[in-house]
Every structure is written in C-alpha cells, then in structure tokens.
Scaffold this motif. Structure first.
Motif, PDB file in Angstrom:
ATOM      1  N   SER A 253       0.815  -1.215   0.000  1.00 31.11           N
ATOM      2  CA  SER A 253       0.000   0.000   0.000  1.00 31.11           C
ATOM      3  C   SER A 253       0.847   1.263   0.000  1.00 31.11           C
ATOM      4  O   SER A 253       0.320   2.360  -0.167  1.00 31.11           O
ATOM      5  CB  SER A 253      -0.920   0.019   1.228  1.00 31.11           C
ATOM      6  N   ALA A 254       2.156   1.124   0.218  1.00 28.86           N
ATOM      7  CA  ALA A 254       3.016   2.307   0.317  1.00 28.86           C
ATOM      8  C   ALA A 254       4.438   1.948  -0.079  1.00 28.86           C
ATOM      9  O   ALA A 254       4.823   0.772  -0.116  1.00 28.86           O
ATOM     10  CB  ALA A 254       2.999   2.870   1.741  1.00 28.86           C
ATOM     11  N   VAL A 255       5.217   2.981  -0.377  1.00 29.79           N
ATOM     12  CA  VAL A 255       6.666   2.878  -0.522  1.00 29.79           C
ATOM     13  C   VAL A 255       7.269   3.656   0.636  1.00 29.79           C
ATOM     14  O   VAL A 255       6.853   4.792   0.908  1.00 29.79           O
ATOM     15  CB  VAL A 255       7.151   3.470  -1.865  1.00 29.79           C
ATOM     16  N   ALA A 256       8.227   3.062   1.350  1.00 26.79           N
ATOM     17  CA  ALA A 256       8.824   3.724   2.516  1.00 26.79           C
ATOM     18  C   ALA A 256      10.332   3.799   2.348  1.00 26.79           C
ATOM     19  O   ALA A 256      10.980   2.790   2.019  1.00 26.79           O
ATOM     20  CB  ALA A 256       8.475   2.977   3.797  1.00 26.79           C
ATOM     21  N   THR A 257      10.918   4.967   2.540  1.00 25.62           N
ATOM     22  CA  THR A 257      12.369   5.144   2.462  1.00 25.62           C
ATOM     23  C   THR A 257      12.876   5.807   3.732  1.00 25.62           C
ATOM     24  O   THR A 257      12.207   6.644   4.336  1.00 25.62           O
ATOM     25  CB  THR A 257      12.765   6.026   1.262  1.00 25.62           C
ATOM     26  N   ASN A 258      14.077   5.411   4.140  1.00 22.76           N
ATOM     27  CA  ASN A 258      14.728   6.017   5.301  1.00 22.76           C
ATOM     28  C   ASN A 258      16.197   6.195   4.956  1.00 22.76           C
ATOM     29  O   ASN A 258      16.940   5.229   4.854  1.00 22.76           O
ATOM     30  CB  ASN A 258      14.572   5.128   6.538  1.00 22.76           C
ATOM     31  N   VAL A 259      16.608   7.445   4.720  1.00 24.01           N
ATOM     32  CA  VAL A 259      17.981   7.746   4.311  1.00 24.01           C
ATOM     33  C   VAL A 259      18.684   8.526   5.419  1.00 24.01           C
ATOM     34  O   VAL A 259      18.232   9.612   5.800  1.00 24.01           O
ATOM     35  CB  VAL A 259      18.005   8.557   3.007  1.00 24.01           C
ATOM     36  N   PRO A 260      19.784   7.989   5.963  1.00 22.92           N
ATOM     37  CA  PRO A 260      20.549   8.738   6.969  1.00 22.92           C
ATOM     38  C   PRO A 260      21.455   9.750   6.281  1.00 22.92           C
ATOM     39  O   PRO A 260      22.346   9.387   5.516  1.00 22.92           O
ATOM     40  CB  PRO A 260      21.360   7.651   7.676  1.00 22.92           C
ATOM     41  N   GLY A 261      21.217  11.018   6.515  1.00 24.71           N
ATOM     42  CA  GLY A 261      22.011  12.069   5.899  1.00 24.71           C
ATOM     43  C   GLY A 261      23.150  12.522   6.793  1.00 24.71           C
ATOM     44  O   GLY A 261      23.339  12.026   7.902  1.00 24.71           O
ATOM     45  N   PRO A 262      23.947  13.489   6.346  1.00 23.02           N
ATOM     46  CA  PRO A 262      25.093  13.985   7.122  1.00 23.02           C
ATOM     47  C   PRO A 262      24.641  14.730   8.366  1.00 23.02           C
ATOM     48  O   PRO A 262      23.664  15.474   8.332  1.00 23.02           O
ATOM     49  CB  PRO A 262      25.810  14.919   6.138  1.00 23.02           C
ATOM     50  N   GLN A 263      25.361  14.514   9.443  1.00 23.85           N
ATOM     51  CA  GLN A 263      24.966  15.115  10.724  1.00 23.85           C
ATOM     52  C   GLN A 263      25.785  16.370  11.033  1.00 23.85           C
ATOM     53  O   GLN A 263      26.328  16.533  12.129  1.00 23.85           O
ATOM     54  CB  GLN A 263      25.087  14.071  11.836  1.00 23.85           C
ATOM     55  N   MET A 264      25.913  17.224  10.053  1.00 23.15           N
ATOM     56  CA  MET A 264      26.550  18.526  10.224  1.00 23.15           C
ATOM     57  C   MET A 264      25.897  19.484   9.239  1.00 23.15           C
ATOM     58  O   MET A 264      25.351  19.045   8.224  1.00 23.15           O
ATOM     59  CB  MET A 264      28.067  18.451   9.987  1.00 23.15           C
ATOM     60  N   PRO A 265      25.893  20.797   9.520  1.00 23.53           N
ATOM     61  CA  PRO A 265      25.231  21.738   8.609  1.00 23.53           C
ATOM     62  C   PRO A 265      25.966  21.826   7.279  1.00 23.53           C
ATOM     63  O   PRO A 265      27.196  21.814   7.219  1.00 23.53           O
ATOM     64  CB  PRO A 265      25.283  23.074   9.370  1.00 23.53           C
ATOM     65  N   LEU A 266      25.192  21.901   6.193  1.00 23.38           N
ATOM     66  CA  LEU A 266      25.748  22.042   4.860  1.00 23.38           C
ATOM     67  C   LEU A 266      25.275  23.352   4.236  1.00 23.38           C
ATOM     68  O   LEU A 266      24.240  23.904   4.639  1.00 23.38           O
ATOM     69  CB  LEU A 266      25.325  20.861   3.979  1.00 23.38           C
ATOM     70  N   TYR A 267      26.028  23.816   3.241  1.00 28.18           N
ATOM     71  CA  TYR A 267      25.731  25.073   2.570  1.00 28.18           C
ATOM     72  C   TYR A 267      25.688  24.830   1.063  1.00 28.18           C
ATOM     73  O   TYR A 267      26.430  24.001   0.528  1.00 28.18           O
ATOM     74  CB  TYR A 267      26.793  26.130   2.891  1.00 28.18           C
ATOM     75  N   LEU A 268      24.839  25.556   0.368  1.00 30.85           N
ATOM     76  CA  LEU A 268      24.801  25.520  -1.087  1.00 30.85           C
ATOM     77  C   LEU A 268      24.915  26.952  -1.586  1.00 30.85           C
ATOM     78  O   LEU A 268      24.078  27.797  -1.260  1.00 30.85           O
ATOM     79  CB  LEU A 268      23.509  24.867  -1.588  1.00 30.85           C
ATOM     80  N   GLY A 269      25.973  27.225  -2.327  1.00 33.16           N
ATOM     81  CA  GLY A 269      26.203  28.588  -2.799  1.00 33.16           C
ATOM     82  C   GLY A 269      26.330  29.588  -1.667  1.00 33.16           C
ATOM     83  O   GLY A 269      25.966  30.759  -1.828  1.00 33.16           O
ATOM     84  N   GLY A 270      26.837  29.139  -0.518  1.00 32.01           N
ATOM     85  CA  GLY A 270      27.007  30.017   0.638  1.00 32.01           C
ATOM     86  C   GLY A 270      25.789  30.118   1.531  1.00 32.01           C
ATOM     87  O   GLY A 270      25.857  30.735   2.602  1.00 32.01           O
ATOM     88  N   SER A 271      24.659  29.529   1.143  1.00 29.24           N
ATOM     89  CA  SER A 271      23.434  29.587   1.952  1.00 29.24           C
ATOM     90  C   SER A 271      23.289  28.293   2.757  1.00 29.24           C
ATOM     91  O   SER A 271      23.362  27.197   2.197  1.00 29.24           O
ATOM     92  CB  SER A 271      22.209  29.776   1.057  1.00 29.24           C
ATOM     93  N   LYS A 272      23.075  28.410   4.042  1.00 33.64           N
ATOM     94  CA  LYS A 272      22.966  27.248   4.925  1.00 33.64           C
ATOM     95  C   LYS A 272      21.638  26.527   4.717  1.00 33.64           C
ATOM     96  O   LYS A 272      20.578  27.138   4.684  1.00 33.64           O
ATOM     97  CB  LYS A 272      23.081  27.695   6.381  1.00 33.64           C
ATOM     98  N   ILE A 273      21.722  25.204   4.564  1.00 30.00           N
ATOM     99  CA  ILE A 273      20.515  24.381   4.428  1.00 30.00           C
ATOM    100  C   ILE A 273      19.945  24.134   5.813  1.00 30.00           C
ATOM    101  O   ILE A 273      20.587  23.521   6.666  1.00 30.00           O
ATOM    102  CB  ILE A 273      20.839  23.045   3.737  1.00 30.00           C
ATOM    103  N   SER A 274      18.732  24.599   6.049  1.00 30.88           N
ATOM    104  CA  SER A 274      18.101  24.414   7.356  1.00 30.88           C
ATOM    105  C   SER A 274      17.321  23.104   7.419  1.00 30.88           C
ATOM    106  O   SER A 274      17.328  22.414   8.441  1.00 30.88           O
ATOM    107  CB  SER A 274      17.173  25.591   7.667  1.00 30.88           C
ATOM    108  N   ASP A 275      16.622  22.779   6.354  1.00 30.47           N
ATOM    109  CA  ASP A 275      15.818  21.554   6.304  1.00 30.47           C
ATOM    110  C   ASP A 275      15.875  20.987   4.895  1.00 30.47           C
ATOM    111  O   ASP A 275      16.076  21.721   3.924  1.00 30.47           O
ATOM    112  CB  ASP A 275      14.354  21.836   6.661  1.00 30.47           C
ATOM    113  N   LEU A 276      15.647  19.685   4.795  1.00 29.54           N
ATOM    114  CA  LEU A 276      15.535  19.074   3.477  1.00 29.54           C
ATOM    115  C   LEU A 276      14.677  17.816   3.564  1.00 29.54           C
ATOM    116  O   LEU A 276      14.539  17.202   4.621  1.00 29.54           O
ATOM    117  CB  LEU A 276      16.894  18.751   2.866  1.00 29.54           C
ATOM    118  N   MET A 277      14.052  17.481   2.438  1.00 29.44           N
ATOM    119  CA  MET A 277      13.165  16.320   2.361  1.00 29.44           C
ATOM    120  C   MET A 277      13.140  15.855   0.912  1.00 29.44           C
ATOM    121  O   MET A 277      13.385  16.641  -0.011  1.00 29.44           O
ATOM    122  CB  MET A 277      11.757  16.708   2.842  1.00 29.44           C
TER     123      MET A 277
END
Length: 487
Positions: free
Chosen positions: A384-408
């Motif tokens: 009935s569903a597709v479920a994914t669980n991805v462990p990402g990096p446990q430190m803040p990252l930046y893109l073009g100098g802008s800090k990523i606060s959240d991602l999904m």
C-alpha cells in the motif's frame, strides 16, 4: 529535431534503468522530488553556477533518455539549454510552508519533458526569510541513495569546521542496511532467474509448483522470488484504490535525532524501527478516523535497499532491490506495534529478497510491454506504500554560501501504489514526509500531524522503562486505553 538527435552520442541504458524509464504512468510519474530550505537568500545566478560546475560534472545529466524498439539508450542533447532546467518561481500569498507544499505537489504531478534531459530545479528565492529549492530528477538516472549523494555533492561545509570534512565522507556508512558486498556477485543469477520467471508470465503466478523447477537454478534465489510472488495482495483500505494524476506532499516539523536514539536504546530496537513504528501508528489513527475497521489488519510497504558498495554511492544508475515490510496498523498497542515492526525488519535484513527483486526489475526492463505491465501490477498489489529512510550527514551544509536548514525528498510510487513515506535525518534532526495520490489522500497533513504524537507514545514508554527498570505493563495499558479513547 531528428537531425539534432542524430548528432548526439548514444550509450546503451542498463536493464534496471530501462525498467524505471518504462515504469512511468500518468498516475505515477517516476520522478524523485526533493526540497531544500535555506536560512538565507539564494539567488538564481549563484544556483546556476553551482549546477553548471558541480551537477553537470556528471555527463549523464546532459543526456536524454530515449526508448526505442531495440532498447533504451542515453543520448547527448545537442540542444542542451541550462536555462530550461533552472526555473525561478515565487509563492503566492504569505509564501509559507503550506504554499511551498502546494507548489511541490504541483511539480510532483507535472511530467518532465521527454525531449530533454529529465531533470529540473525550481528556485523560490524568497521563502521563510531565506529561499527554497525544489528538484525533480527522473528515477531512470539513479536511485534515491545515489541522487541524495549527487545533491549533497552540490553543497559545501562551513569554513570554520574543517574537521568534519572526513565525517562528511563517512556519513553514508552509518546506514542500517545489511552488508551488500557478498550480495552483488549473485545479481547476475537473479537476473537470469528473473528472465525465466517473466518468460512464464501468468503461468508462474498461477502455478507455484514451477518454483520447484526453478529451484535447480539456486534454492535461495527461487525461494526468495517465490516468496515475493506468493505474498497475498494487500487488503482493500482507504490507502488502496483507483489513482488520479495529482499528488499531494506534506512534511512534519523535525524530531531531535538524539531523542529518537535515546528511545531506541531504552526500548532495545533500532532508530529505523522507532520511526517506522511511529509512521505506522500515524497511519492507523488516520485510517480509523476515515472509518476503517483495522482489527488484525496488516499492510505492507516496499522498502528500497541499497545493493551497491557504499564507496560507489555517487555513481549514477539504479542499484537497489525492494523488500516488503509489514506495517501492523491493526495493532492497537504501541509497544506491540513496535515489536512487530522490529521483528519484520530483522527478518528482512537476513533475507536475500532485495537482490531477488533487483533481478526481477532487470528482467522487467527487457520484457515485452504486456509482461512489464503484468509484473508491475502484480508487485504493486502486494503493498500500500513505498517507505524510504535515508541517513544524511549530521553537520550543517551550505549551497552557494546559503545554509541548508531543512531538506526532504520523495521517491516515486509504482503501479497502483498511491502513498510514499520518506524519512531523512540531517544535522541532528529527523524529517518525516508523505507524498500521496490526491484521490486517496487529499490532505496528507492529516497523517503528518499524527507522527509526533505517535513518537511521543514510545518516548513515554521509554521513560517508564527507564524509571521502572523494565517495561511497565500498567503504563502501556493506560496509554493504550487513552489512545483508543482518542480514536
């Protein structure tokens, strides 16, 4: 147009990538959709430079996916135009979370242009005091693990934290997947068996005794494919039904990863078990509110399992299999629900089901269209569903100098499956999101808002376990009565 195509270099597409290319339906687009949110402003010129120098460092993203009568192939786009792939947009009204979810839903429901490389980035320059970036990449380019790596390769770390560079390279190795190195060598045998299975088509499905014949090719291989095929169809619930062409996405406020880890230690299970049990509880509460009678009901989710050596995770292509995970939505007791999820995950980690389904997908990629449709529908009826669980990096990252606060991000659903569950950890937080067919679930936020309360039930039980020194049955029963009363 034909002249331009003839100038492009052609490269044969792998069988599994071909399967995902051909799996696209109007009701389920085969796109991996992601959202990054930034604390500060990201402008279009900076984004363009990042895409040009880092994303296009992968030559594949300059190529189109072309499906022909003799097979699918990659072809250089002689008319490649970066401006078409990077779009600037704005949110209406207050431009908050609900508006961003609505825009992401619209984009997740909109097909990519097959005459061009199948990816786009949509920049919302002004969102919540910063910016947001929505990415859409077709599944035929790569699987979720690889694409998350690709997207993270666009980022950099803060200059004041050089020590964490080595940690960033090792983050993927913290996955809770079973070892894959020993599995990879068996993939060719699974592909051969998958071809034999699909040659038989409906006969295999109708005649389980054929598994005995195929067993001569390898007992374990035949057993795993046979078990997957013999699974009963998922029960008819509000999560199953005729799909439309519109998707809805939503995501929850993040949980603290350390808090989730503390609960997992106290209840002697994995972080993954805790999160999937919380998601199961949220679905249960939602389904009861929709009028379902759930006593004894179990539904399944297909879960992607990485099959490539981890050091090759940045390579493109699809190198994963699928396992069928039981979600006991009919279990009212949150502790027993957790125990059943944990037991199912433990069993799947020991199985070769993921490699078996990889072989089947490879066979699907080369099968006639009628057999492809049959196989796709057959497998999708079992979940009935597709479920994914991805462990990402446990430190803040930046893109073009802008800090990523959240991602999904959300992987696509296939066949008749209309619900996607995504869990992603990043920088000390766990993010939970849903993508759903609008006909089946017009407001996924009604499930999203139940995720934290379900986690807090397990948190309460973990605190009681620590306080009493063992699991407190009275507390669990009181919690169950309170939960049932609330439903």
């Amino acid at each position: 147009m034909a002249v331009a195509r003839s100038k492009g270099k052609k490269t044969p597409m792998s069988r599994v990538d071909t399967a995902w290319l051909r799996m696209e339906r109007a009701t389920n687009l085969m796109m991996i959709t992601g959202v990054m949110m930034f604390e500060s402003h990201l402008d279009i010129r900076t984004l363009r430079k990042v895409i040009e120098t880092k994303f296009l460092a992968y030559p594949r993203f300059r190529q189109k996916a072309v499906d022909g009568p003799t097979g699918a192939f990659w072809q250089d786009d002689a008319d490649f135009d970066l401006d078409w792939h990077i779009r600037l947009t704005a949110l209406p009204g207050k431009g908050g979370k609900r508006e961003l979810e609505r825009l992401t839903s619209q984009l997740a429901s909109t097909p990519l242009d097959k005459s061009k490389p199948l990816w786009q980035f949509h920049l919302v320059e002004r969102y919540n005091g910063g910016s947001a970036l929505i990415s859409r990449i077709h599944h035929c380019y790569a699987d979720g693990i690889a694409l998350v790596q690709v997207l993270l390769s666009l980022t950099e770390m803060g200059e004041d934290d050089k020590r964490k560079k080595s940690l960033a390279r090792r983050w993927l190795k913290k996955e809770e997947h079973a070892p894959v190195a020993k599995r990879v060598g068996a993939i060719d045998r699974y592909m051969q068996l998958g071809n034999k299975m699909l040659e038989k088509g409906m006969d295999f499905y109708r005649d389980p005794s054929l598994a005995a014949v195929l067993a001569s090719e390898g007992v374990d291989i035949a057993k795993e494919i046979g078990l997957a095929l013999s699974l009963s169809d998922d029960p008819d619930t509000v999560l199953k039904g005729r799909l439309g062409v519109s998707k809805r996405v939503a995501w929850a406020e993040p949980l603290a990863l350390e808090e989730v880890k503390s609960v997992s230690r106290a209840l002697r299970c994995t972080v993954n078990d805790i999160l999937l049990a919380s998601a199961t509880g949220a679905l249960r509460s939602y389904m009861i509110e929709r009028g379902e009678q759930l006593d004894g009901i179990t539904i399944r989710a297909t879960v992607p399992v990485n099959l490539r050596p981890l050091e090759h995770a940045k390579q493109l292509g699809n190198h994963f299999g699928l396992v069928f995970l039981d979600l006991p939505v009919g279990e009212a007791n949150p502790m027993r629900r957790l125990e059943r999820v944990a037991a199912s995950m433990k069993l799947l980690r020991k199985s070769r089901q993921a490699v078996a389904t990889f072989g089947a997908l490879a066979a699907v990629g080369m099968a006639p269209p009628a057999v492809q449709s049959f196989a796709l529908e057959m497998f999708s009826r079992k979940a009935s569903a597709v479920a994914t669980n991805v462990p990402g990096p446990q430190m803040p990252l930046y893109l073009g100098g802008s800090k990523i606060s959240d991602l999904m991000f959300w992987v696509p659903q296939n066949g008749s499956i209309g619900l996607g569950i995504s869990i992603l950890s990043y920088n000390g937080a766990v993010h939970f999101g849903l993508i759903a067919d609008a006909k089946l679930m017009p407001d996924p936020d009604s499930v999203i808002r139940r995720f934290r309360p379900e986690f807090e039930k397990l948190l309460y039980l973990a605190l009681m376990a620590r306080w009493e020194g063992e699991f407190c049955a009275e507390a669990a029963e009181a919690l169950l009565q309170e939960s049932t009363h609330g439903e």
